[in-house]
Enzyme design. Structure first.
Site, PDB file in Angstrom:
ATOM      1  N   CYS A  61      -6.010   1.695   3.812  1.00 49.57           N
ATOM      2  CA  CYS A  61      -3.961   1.753   3.275  1.00 49.57           C
ATOM      3  C   CYS A  61      -3.632   2.653   3.746  1.00 49.57           C
ATOM      4  O   CYS A  61      -1.877   2.302   3.747  1.00 49.57           O
ATOM      5  CB  CYS A  61      -4.559   1.907   2.095  1.00 49.57           C
ATOM      6  SG  CYS A  61      -5.000   4.009   2.054  1.00 49.57           S
ATOM      7  N   CYS A  99       0.643  -1.481   0.157  1.00 54.61           N
ATOM      8  CA  CYS A  99      -0.097  -0.261   0.001  1.00 54.61           C
ATOM      9  C   CYS A  99       0.783   1.394  -0.273  1.00 54.61           C
ATOM     10  O   CYS A  99       0.287   2.029  -0.853  1.00 54.61           O
ATOM     11  CB  CYS A  99      -0.723   0.373   1.198  1.00 54.61           C
ATOM     12  SG  CYS A  99      -2.367  -1.006   1.309  1.00 54.61           S
TER      13      CYS A  99
END
Length: 243
Positions: free
Chosen positions: A232, A124
């Site tokens: 994320c 991420c």
């Protein structure tokens, strides 16, 4: 202009939705944000259901607004199809499909196959957090579709938030909206939306980290289902050490 240091002086964070405001303060905060930040305001758009509401509201205020989509290279085809629909419906919007500095193949060569299975935080960071850092480098503030009802980690989100992660100001117009509010608006205004929502995907991200959700009230349950992870990293309170 409201600055990073004195953003809390705005009375908007104290507002509560009224029955005569169908947008629950969203349109008001969007108008305020573009009045104060103008072209230095960016909407970081995921093209989820909330995004469709915000795109429509933003277009009412600033037809040529700047949008950035973090194009990780791992999104569903339905997401790209929706982006094309949005570009056709709102042709003046400036939509930037921001890509990471390395491709998925280059990531595999450098970090090994399927990094998202072994270290999703690092994946991420490479494919979403770092690109957003670059996209927001010249922006004073950015808009996000966070809602308080989405998850416990978002329950205290304000209209206007000090964003230590990106050294910016994060504007969240939909904090008082429910999932039902979002879909009522989409249906009332006949807005396009990601067709995966019709297949039990309430929250849609990258293909490897998004699953269907059945009989679960947690709207984020389908994200990183095999990990103790619900974000994320874009909405973390401080800079990530995963780089």
């Amino acid at each position: 202009m409201i600055t990073y240091k004195n953003y809390m002086e705005s009375p908007l964070n104290e507002e509560t939705p009224t029955v005569d405001d169908p947008t629950k303060g969203a349109l008001n905060i969007i108008e305020w944000a573009y009045h104060n930040y103008g072209d230095s305001l960016v909407y970081a758009c995921s093209f989820g259901a909330e995004s469709m509401v915000l795109i429509d509201l933003i277009a009412k205020v600033k037809k040529d607004a700047a949008l950035v989509f973090l194009d990780t290279g791992l999104h569903f085809q339905e997401t790209y199809d929706l982006i094309e629909e949005v570009q056709q419906r709102y042709p003046l919007l400036n939509i930037d499909l921001k890509k990471p500095s390395i491709t998925v193949d280059e990531q595999r060569e450098q970090y090994g196959a399927a990094l998202w299975k072994r270290n999703p935080d690092q994946c991420c960071y490479i494919r979403k957090v770092k690109p957003l850092e670059e996209a927001l480098s010249g922006a004073t503030a950015w808009i996000s579709g966070l809602r308080r009802a989405q998850s416990p980690t978002r329950a205290n989100t304000n209209f206007i938030n000090k964003d230590d992660r990106f050294q910016s100001i994060k504007i969240c117009p939909l904090i008082h909206w429910t999932w039902e509010d979002v879909w009522d608006y989409i249906e009332l205004n006949d807005l396009p939306y990601n067709k995966l929502h019709d297949q039990n995907y309430p929250s849609i991200g990258c293909i490897p980290c998004t699953t269907k959700v059945l009989n679960n009230d947690d709207e984020r349950a389908g994200r990183w289902a095999d990990f103790q992870k619900t974000e994320c990293g874009l909405h973390a309170s401080s800079a990530s050490s995963t780089n």
